[in-house]
Design an enzyme around this catalytic site. Structure first.
Site, PDB file in Angstrom:
ATOM      1  N   ASP A   8       8.844   3.271 -10.761  1.00 56.42           N
ATOM      2  CA  ASP A   8       8.340   2.309  -9.761  1.00 56.42           C
ATOM      3  C   ASP A   8       6.950   1.742 -10.082  1.00 56.42           C
ATOM      4  O   ASP A   8       6.076   1.700  -9.208  1.00 56.42           O
ATOM      5  CB  ASP A   8       8.322   2.958  -8.364  1.00 56.42           C
ATOM      6  CG  ASP A   8       9.703   3.407  -7.909  1.00 56.42           C
ATOM      7  OD1 ASP A   8      10.664   3.281  -8.688  1.00 56.42           O
ATOM      8  OD2 ASP A   8       9.816   3.907  -6.767  1.00 56.42           O
ATOM      9  N   ASP A  48      12.072   0.191  -7.131  1.00 56.59           N
ATOM     10  CA  ASP A  48      12.360   0.267  -5.705  1.00 56.59           C
ATOM     11  C   ASP A  48      12.779  -1.146  -5.278  1.00 56.59           C
ATOM     12  O   ASP A  48      12.062  -2.116  -5.542  1.00 56.59           O
ATOM     13  CB  ASP A  48      11.066   0.708  -4.982  1.00 56.59           C
ATOM     14  CG  ASP A  48      11.311   1.571  -3.767  1.00 56.59           C
ATOM     15  OD1 ASP A  48      12.309   2.324  -3.733  1.00 56.59           O
ATOM     16  OD2 ASP A  48      10.470   1.522  -2.830  1.00 56.59           O
ATOM     17  N   HIS A  50      14.424  -2.874  -2.090  1.00 55.58           N
ATOM     18  CA  HIS A  50      14.920  -2.768  -0.718  1.00 55.58           C
ATOM     19  C   HIS A  50      15.358  -4.102  -0.128  1.00 55.58           C
ATOM     20  O   HIS A  50      14.698  -5.129  -0.350  1.00 55.58           O
ATOM     21  CB  HIS A  50      13.808  -2.228   0.196  1.00 55.58           C
ATOM     22  CG  HIS A  50      13.355  -0.841  -0.121  1.00 55.58           C
ATOM     23  ND1 HIS A  50      14.209   0.222  -0.210  1.00 55.58           N
ATOM     24  CD2 HIS A  50      12.105  -0.326  -0.328  1.00 55.58           C
ATOM     25  CE1 HIS A  50      13.511   1.328  -0.471  1.00 55.58           C
ATOM     26  NE2 HIS A  50      12.243   1.016  -0.564  1.00 55.58           N
ATOM     27  N   LYS A 108      17.009   1.060  -7.039  1.00 54.83           N
ATOM     28  CA  LYS A 108      17.343   2.066  -6.027  1.00 54.83           C
ATOM     29  C   LYS A 108      16.812   1.608  -4.675  1.00 54.83           C
ATOM     30  O   LYS A 108      15.961   0.713  -4.611  1.00 54.83           O
ATOM     31  CB  LYS A 108      16.712   3.419  -6.395  1.00 54.83           C
ATOM     32  CG  LYS A 108      15.192   3.367  -6.393  1.00 54.83           C
ATOM     33  CD  LYS A 108      14.598   4.632  -6.949  1.00 54.83           C
ATOM     34  CE  LYS A 108      13.084   4.588  -6.978  1.00 54.83           C
ATOM     35  NZ  LYS A 108      12.434   4.514  -5.667  1.00 54.83           N
ATOM     36  N   CYS A 153       8.256   9.315  -5.292  1.00 58.02           N
ATOM     37  CA  CYS A 153       9.335   8.975  -6.221  1.00 58.02           C
ATOM     38  C   CYS A 153       9.269   9.723  -7.547  1.00 58.02           C
ATOM     39  O   CYS A 153      10.305  10.070  -8.115  1.00 58.02           O
ATOM     40  CB  CYS A 153       9.403   7.467  -6.405  1.00 58.02           C
ATOM     41  SG  CYS A 153       9.917   6.667  -4.861  1.00 58.02           S
TER      42      CYS A 153
HETATM   43  C1  VGL Z   1       7.978   5.194  -2.915  1.00 56.60           C
HETATM   44  C2  VGL Z   1       7.671   5.463  -0.672  1.00 56.60           C
HETATM   45  C3  VGL Z   1       8.655   4.551  -0.401  1.00 56.60           C
HETATM   46  C4  VGL Z   1       7.563   5.558  -4.308  1.00 56.60           C
HETATM   47  C5  VGL Z   1       8.988   4.285  -2.671  1.00 56.60           C
HETATM   48  O1  VGL Z   1       7.846   4.788  -5.258  1.00 56.60           O
HETATM   49  O2  VGL Z   1       6.946   6.640  -4.472  1.00 56.60           O
HETATM   50  N1  VGL Z   1       7.331   5.785  -1.908  1.00 56.60           N
HETATM   51  N2  VGL Z   1       9.316   3.970  -1.400  1.00 56.60           N
HETATM   52 ZN    ZN Z   2      10.577   2.381  -0.987  1.00 56.43          ZN
END
Ligand code: VGL
Ligand code: ZN
Length: 209
Positions: A8, A48, A50, A108, A153
């Site tokens: 991420d 990430d 969404h 994801k 993550c």
């Molecule tokens: C993450 C919180 C929500 C991360 C992703 O990449 O650590 N943390 N979504």
């Molecule tokens: Zn997230």
């Protein structure tokens, strides 16, 4: 097969992003150096990704504020600011990340009904992303992780790598990760160590490549 797994490294988790991690951008040059000089056969980056109405967003829970605990799918869920929405700049990889060296992108967090911290499967452990099978097919025997955020993550991905690819060596480069809270990072490193993940620095590794 040695795999570098970048977690991420996106605009949203760097300063100026919607879920900014302090100094998140400082991992970018280290990740680039690891891709260039780390001796990896395979580089995978998670993203990430969404939908705008994802259930982990506080905005989807009337009256709730970000960084408070709410509920998702009947389970406690940390509610986040809207972040990394598909197709927005927030979801893009950091502009300085050397994308040409990434072999495979694993998205994801697309199911609005469950969060997915791990690059390998959703938090409820039911749906897998396919990344473990992808690595197993390629004979990956060593997985080194870095990225954002250490306490979410990176942590969940490293633990799932241990569990879903039990024969692989799993390591995390602590200097190439940043966390959301200092306590969270301490706890995450202890838990990863306890479950067989090696924590080291990129220098330790680059010195012996
Ligand atoms: C993450 C919180 C929500 C991360 C992703 O990449 O650590 N943390 N979504
Ligand atoms: Zn997230």
């Amino acid at each position: 097969m040695k795999c570098l797994l970048l977690i991420d490294i996106q605009v949203g988790f760097c300063p100026g992003g919607h879920l900014a991690v302090a100094e998140g951008d400082e991992v970018v040059p280290i990740a680039n150096r690891l891709m260039r000089e780390g001796g990896y056969d395979l580089v995978v980056a998670s993203q990430d990704w969404h939908p705008a109405d994802h259930g982990s967003f506080a905005s989807q829970h009337p009256g709730s504020k970000p960084f408070t605990i709410g509920e998702l799918g009947g389970k406690p869920q940390m509610l986040w600011p809207d972040h990394c929405v598909q197709g927005t700049r927030d979801a893009e990889f950091h502009p300085d990340l050397d994308l040409a060296r990434i072999d495979h992108v694993q998205r994801k967090g697309m199911n609005r009904l469950v969060d997915s911290y791990s690059a390998f499967r959703d938090n409820d452990r039911e749906a897998v992303t396919g990344l473990a099978a992808f690595m197993a097919e390629r004979g990956v025997g060593a997985i080194d992780l870095c990225g954002l955020a250490t306490d979410y993550c990176v942590r969940f991905s490293a633990l799932d790598a241990r569990e879903m690819l039990p024969d692989a060596r799993v390591r995390v480069f602590s200097d190439a990760c940043r966390g959301i809270t200092p306590d969270g990072v301490t706890e995450a490193e202890a838990e990863m160590r306890a479950r067989g993940v090696t924590i080291l620095t990129s220098r330790d590794h680059l010195a012996v490549v």
